[in-house]
Design an enzyme around this catalytic site. Sequence first.
Site, short mmCIF file in Angstrom:
data_model
loop_
_atom_site.label_atom_id
_atom_site.label_comp_id
_atom_site.label_asym_id
_atom_site.label_seq_id
_atom_site.Cartn_x
_atom_site.Cartn_y
_atom_site.Cartn_z
N HIS A 321 0.81 -1.21 0.00
CA HIS A 321 0.00 0.00 0.00
C HIS A 321 0.85 1.26 0.00
O HIS A 321 0.38 2.31 -0.46
CB HIS A 321 -0.93 0.02 1.21
CG HIS A 321 -2.11 -0.89 1.08
ND1 HIS A 321 -2.08 -2.22 1.43
CD2 HIS A 321 -3.37 -0.66 0.61
CE1 HIS A 321 -3.26 -2.76 1.19
NE2 HIS A 321 -4.06 -1.84 0.69
N GLY A 322 2.04 1.20 0.52
CA GLY A 322 2.86 2.41 0.53
C GLY A 322 4.16 2.21 1.27
O GLY A 322 4.29 1.36 2.15
#
Length: 480
Positions: A321-322
């Site tokens: 996701h990041g």
Amino acid sequence: MVFSSESFLFLFLPAFLALYYLTPSRFRSFTILFGSYLFYAWWRVDFLGLLFLTTAFAYLIGQKVSQHRGTPRGQLYLTIGIIGCLGVLGIFKYLNFFIDSFAMLVGTDAAGLGIHWHLILPIGISFYVFQALSYLIDVNRGDATADASFIDFAAFIALFPQLIAGPILRYKDLEDQFRERQHSVELFCDGLARFLIGLAKKVLLADAVAPLADVVFGADSPGMMIAWAGAMAYMLQLYFDFSGYSDMAIGLGKMMGFRFLENFRFPYISRSITEFWRRWHISLSNWLRDYLYISLGGNRKGPTRTYFNLMAVMVLGGLWHGANWTFVLWGFWHGGLLAAERFTGWDKRAKDHWYALPMTLFFVLIGWVMFRATHVGEGFAVYAGLFGFNGLWGDTALFYEITRESISFALIAAVVVFIEPRLFAFFSKDDGVSVGSDGSAVATGSTVQALGVVAAGIFGALAILKLAEQSFSPFLYFQF
């Protein structure tokens, strides 16, 4: 360009659909590819080259994997393909993160290390790289064929309805549809209605509750009342933003004759974290299960290894996701909860306990706080507020930043979450007319579905009117 923008709704989409349906069937993949590349280039034309090179690399390696499947050479080509795709993702998404983390560890920053450049994260890179990886692995397993034309494969990788924020598609699920798919007025109208529902979720609900979440996550020491309000607002915002995008993507796919798999199945009615992950971002959950969890051994190597695999998969899912320690901690949180549920057998017993639903929502909300935070310190500041360390009210000046509109729409969004499954069941009835308990005729099937289309049109129109008065608001998952 985003789906909830005037340029997409009134320029790109009508022009693309007109061109698509005017194109002879055998050339429609080219039209999809052209439209998808134009859609992506609207953001930055230079990163279109990275998308094309990744596509060409995966296509050529897939040919080699197919030719030598089941041999050491085939495994070598597969390894080269996986390293190449992960290398693209690693450089553009995680190199800055590792440099910054190392610099912080030695007490300096990237400039102090003599590094003065900062890579831009290409939009959608996590999604199209995962699609390329799944293609290579499926070809090696014999689950997908490598005999598609390059245009079909490139159109699959770049398919604009899901290019920016999913759902994560697999070529094996769409290869037959690229060869032949049905188009009809009914399917097109169904897709349009689904698109408008997604647009309404994004504009009328997600964007409306966002200001309440922003106030809390931007505060230094929110009080308990406002911290809970902001955390729950973000919980609702994220769901309606992302599920709205997925609805729009699925709807656009139907308008082009494609049938994508569902990406959400009412996750906030889950009674365990295990069930939550069967209902939330289903395409990612299935991808992590099929290509990572099973590859690590799944549950075939004993309980201890199973718990480790669950933790590892969720931490890597968090990093997907990041590139931020907040996502790592979020992954540890969910991995630990999944391992605990497997150890205790809670997932199988949860349906028998009334408190299973609120307890699951509480655990999910705690995770979303760190997921939303821009850095770990901000997340713990909100936790301090949630658990009363900043007092009941905290900084009362924050209350002046909260609008009645955001509070009202947060309440509406909460109601919609819990009636959504019933609405879905109602508008999915079979054809015909049934008799109600009072002896009156009750419309079902096509009549009810027609009412659903009308309702979608009304809410879609309201969303478009709302767009005219609000500022630009990108989908949350664009950053991933």
